[in-house]
Write an enzyme that holds these catalytic residues in place. Structure first.
Site, PDB file in Angstrom:
ATOM      1  N   CYS A  11       0.816  -1.225   0.000  1.00  0.00           N
ATOM      2  CA  CYS A  11       0.000   0.000   0.000  1.00  0.00           C
ATOM      3  C   CYS A  11       0.846   1.269   0.000  1.00  0.00           C
ATOM      4  O   CYS A  11       0.334   2.353  -0.287  1.00  0.00           O
ATOM      5  CB  CYS A  11      -0.929   0.008   1.206  1.00  0.00           C
ATOM      6  N   HIS A  40      -3.601   6.801   2.511  1.00  0.00           N
ATOM      7  CA  HIS A  40      -3.985   5.535   1.882  1.00  0.00           C
ATOM      8  C   HIS A  40      -5.363   5.154   2.411  1.00  0.00           C
ATOM      9  O   HIS A  40      -5.644   5.271   3.601  1.00  0.00           O
ATOM     10  CB  HIS A  40      -2.947   4.467   2.225  1.00  0.00           C
ATOM     11  N   ASN A  77     -10.200  -0.629  -0.374  1.00  0.00           N
ATOM     12  CA  ASN A  77      -8.740  -0.507  -0.315  1.00  0.00           C
ATOM     13  C   ASN A  77      -8.149  -1.010  -1.636  1.00  0.00           C
ATOM     14  O   ASN A  77      -8.229  -2.197  -1.930  1.00  0.00           O
ATOM     15  CB  ASN A  77      -8.234  -1.335   0.873  1.00  0.00           C
TER      16      ASN A  77
HETATM   17  O1  UT7 Z   1      -3.914  -1.667   3.441  1.00  0.00           O
HETATM   18  C1  UT7 Z   1      -3.077  -1.926   4.521  1.00  0.00           C
HETATM   19  C2  UT7 Z   1      -3.625  -1.379   5.730  1.00  0.00           C
HETATM   20  N1  UT7 Z   1      -4.810  -2.106   6.123  1.00  0.00           N
HETATM   21  C3  UT7 Z   1      -5.271  -1.887   7.304  1.00  0.00           C
HETATM   22  O2  UT7 Z   1      -4.682  -1.077   7.975  1.00  0.00           O
HETATM   23  C4  UT7 Z   1      -6.478  -2.630   7.797  1.00  0.00           C
HETATM   24  C5  UT7 Z   1      -6.520  -2.485   9.301  1.00  0.00           C
HETATM   25  N2  UT7 Z   1      -7.584  -3.202   9.995  1.00  0.00           N
HETATM   26  C6  UT7 Z   1      -8.890  -2.880   9.869  1.00  0.00           C
HETATM   27  O3  UT7 Z   1      -9.259  -2.047   9.085  1.00  0.00           O
HETATM   28  C7  UT7 Z   1      -9.867  -3.551  10.819  1.00  0.00           C
HETATM   29  O4  UT7 Z   1      -9.152  -4.256  11.802  1.00  0.00           O
HETATM   30  C8  UT7 Z   1     -10.860  -4.529  10.112  1.00  0.00           C
HETATM   31  C9  UT7 Z   1     -11.856  -3.734   9.302  1.00  0.00           C
HETATM   32  C10 UT7 Z   1     -10.097  -5.486   9.234  1.00  0.00           C
HETATM   33  C11 UT7 Z   1     -11.622  -5.325  11.162  1.00  0.00           C
HETATM   34  O5  UT7 Z   1     -12.307  -4.453  12.053  1.00  0.00           O
HETATM   35  P1  UT7 Z   1     -12.246  -4.700  13.630  1.00  0.00           P
HETATM   36  O6  UT7 Z   1     -13.078  -3.669  14.251  1.00  0.00           O
HETATM   37  O7  UT7 Z   1     -10.780  -4.750  13.996  1.00  0.00           O
HETATM   38  O8  UT7 Z   1     -12.952  -6.101  13.754  1.00  0.00           O
HETATM   39  P2  UT7 Z   1     -12.377  -7.478  14.306  1.00  0.00           P
HETATM   40  O9  UT7 Z   1     -11.389  -8.054  13.355  1.00  0.00           O
HETATM   41  O10 UT7 Z   1     -11.954  -7.319  15.709  1.00  0.00           O
HETATM   42  O11 UT7 Z   1     -13.675  -8.338  14.283  1.00  0.00           O
HETATM   43  C12 UT7 Z   1     -14.752  -8.070  15.155  1.00  0.00           C
HETATM   44  C13 UT7 Z   1     -15.823  -9.128  14.954  1.00  0.00           C
HETATM   45  C14 UT7 Z   1     -15.281 -10.544  15.027  1.00  0.00           C
HETATM   46  O12 UT7 Z   1     -16.287 -11.342  15.640  1.00  0.00           O
HETATM   47  P3  UT7 Z   1     -16.155 -11.777  17.167  1.00  0.00           P
HETATM   48  O13 UT7 Z   1     -14.863 -12.534  17.270  1.00  0.00           O
HETATM   49  O14 UT7 Z   1     -16.151 -10.509  17.944  1.00  0.00           O
HETATM   50  O15 UT7 Z   1     -17.369 -12.608  17.381  1.00  0.00           O
HETATM   51  C15 UT7 Z   1     -15.144 -10.944  13.586  1.00  0.00           C
HETATM   52  O16 UT7 Z   1     -15.267 -12.340  13.394  1.00  0.00           O
HETATM   53  O17 UT7 Z   1     -16.378  -8.968  13.640  1.00  0.00           O
HETATM   54  C16 UT7 Z   1     -16.320 -10.232  12.956  1.00  0.00           C
HETATM   55  N3  UT7 Z   1     -16.131  -9.967  11.542  1.00  0.00           N
HETATM   56  C17 UT7 Z   1     -17.153  -9.732  10.708  1.00  0.00           C
HETATM   57  N4  UT7 Z   1     -18.472  -9.697  10.910  1.00  0.00           N
HETATM   58  C18 UT7 Z   1     -19.264  -9.408   9.838  1.00  0.00           C
HETATM   59  C19 UT7 Z   1     -14.968  -9.873  10.844  1.00  0.00           C
HETATM   60  N5  UT7 Z   1     -15.217  -9.592   9.563  1.00  0.00           N
HETATM   61  C20 UT7 Z   1     -16.581  -9.504   9.452  1.00  0.00           C
HETATM   62  C21 UT7 Z   1     -17.448  -9.219   8.385  1.00  0.00           C
HETATM   63  N6  UT7 Z   1     -18.765  -9.177   8.633  1.00  0.00           N
HETATM   64  N7  UT7 Z   1     -16.998  -8.952   7.137  1.00  0.00           N
END
Ligand code: UT7
Length: 308
Positions: free
Chosen positions: A111, A235, A265
């Site tokens: 990225c 980004h 992204n």
């Molecule tokens: O390009 C390089 C740079 N990229 C980044 O910097 C990306 C950085 N990370 C992020 O943007 C975020 O961490 C994400 C958008 C990827 C995830 O958001 P989050 O608030 O960190 O969510 P999480 O991974 O902690 O997931 C929370 C919950 C989980 O369920 P439990 O374990 O709490 O029951 C996941 O399983 O959300 C669940 N989950 C989803 N639910 C519905 C994960 N993906 C999804 C989904 N739909 N697509």
């Protein structure tokens, strides 16, 4: 001697994949994707090749700059999804554009690829080794997304953006700083011919911290404060990362450009697409100070402060 963005262009695949489409593919919801990421839809290249997207973006950049393809001396293409194993996609782009006199190569910095490319292109221009460099960020991330993994497939999209850089205009790079840290490579990677793997939570925190710190460093090198900046173009990975960055920098979101709701992204393509859209919308004007920042796989990160 300056480093001016004389031309800008971007290209997107025609197919739109909405959050509602994704609801039918994996266990997710429009509400989850919108609130956690800011993304509403993304473009997927079903028919278009990476080089075709790069070509369309580059042609617009050349036309805006009124530069003949034969006058381009170097083509730098940032991508993590090249068309072939080799040769470089930049060489395929070169032949399509008819930039017969240019030498062309790809760079891989995920990225941060566009900013790394700007560093290389800017150095060539400043050293007097070239007068016109075409810099492109192009991605077909849909090829390396696991469409059964809801934690990643909702995030990414395809597209390309290009800039024609010249040593003869009025723009300049006031300061820049790039970083890499291979210790954290496992936070975001894809095996050869494999899918994107990501530890989202860890990456989120590192992204906010590293981009905020490098932005502050670049402002300090230039002897400027954030209030001098007209527009920050980060980004486009997650709207919440951009909001946290704005808070850390002490600016409002009106100074931060975002188009993530439309494209998700697009890795190396995200900053040049955003630059071009910001210009087309009148958010970016000649003489403005614009701060670009990115963070991604590698890990790689950096910031560049431009007078546009
Ligand atoms: O390009 C390089 C740079 N990229 C980044 O910097 C990306 C950085 N990370 C992020 O943007 C975020 O961490 C994400 C958008 C990827 C995830 O958001 P989050 O608030 O960190 O969510 P999480 O991974 O902690 O997931 C929370 C919950 C989980 O369920 P439990 O374990 O709490 O029951 C996941 O399983 O959300 C669940 N989950 C989803 N639910 C519905 C994960 N993906 C999804 C989904 N739909 N697509």
């Amino acid at each position: 001697m300056g480093i001016s963005i004389e031309g800008l262009g971007y290209a997107l695949p025609s197919h739109v994949l909405t959050n509602f489409d994704l609801e039918k593919m994996v266990d997710t919801s429009d509400d989850w994707i919108t609130t956690r990421t800011g993304i509403k839809e993304r473009r997927i290249a079903k028919k278009e090749s990476l080089v075709e997207l790069a070509y369309r973006a580059s042609l617009d950049a050349l036309n805006m700059a009124c530069v003949n393809p034969e006058d381009v001396e170097v083509i730098v293409l940032a991508t993590l999804t090249p068309e072939l194993g080799f040769p470089a996609s930049a060489c395929l782009l070169q032949t399509n554009l008819g930039c017969r006199k240019a030498y062309a190569f790809d760079i891989s910095a995920a990225c941060s690829g566009f900013l790394y490319g700007l560093e290389i292109a800017g150095s060539l221009l400043l050293a007097g080794r070239a007068k016109r460099v075409l810099l492109v960020g192009a991605e077909k991330l849909s090829q390396i997304v696991n469409w059964e993994d809801r934690s990643t497939c909702v995030l990414f999209g395809d597209g390309a953006g290009a800039v024609l850089l010249s040593s003869e205009g009025n723009g300049e790079i006031l300061a820049s700083r790039m970083y890499s840290d291979g210790n954290h490579w496992e936070i975001l990677f894809a095996e050869r011919c494999g899918y994107i793997n990501m530890k989202g939570k860890e990456l989120f925190k590192l992204a906010v911290r590293s981009m905020a710190e490098v932005c502050e460093e670049v402002l300090s090198i230039a002897g400027l404060s954030v209030s001098d900046i007209n527009l920050v173009i980060p980004h486009q990975a997650n709207i919440r990362i951009m909001e946290a960055l704005a808070e850390r920098l002490g600016i409002g979101m009106e100074k931060v450009y975002s188009n993530i709701h439309k494209y998700g992204n697009t890795s190396a393509a995200s900053i040049p697409i955003a630059l071009c859209e910001a210009y087309n919308e009148g958010r970016l004007k000649r003489g403005d100070l614009v701060l670009l920042t990115a963070m991604g796989g590698g890990l790689t990160w950096g910031a560049t402060l431009l007078r546009f």
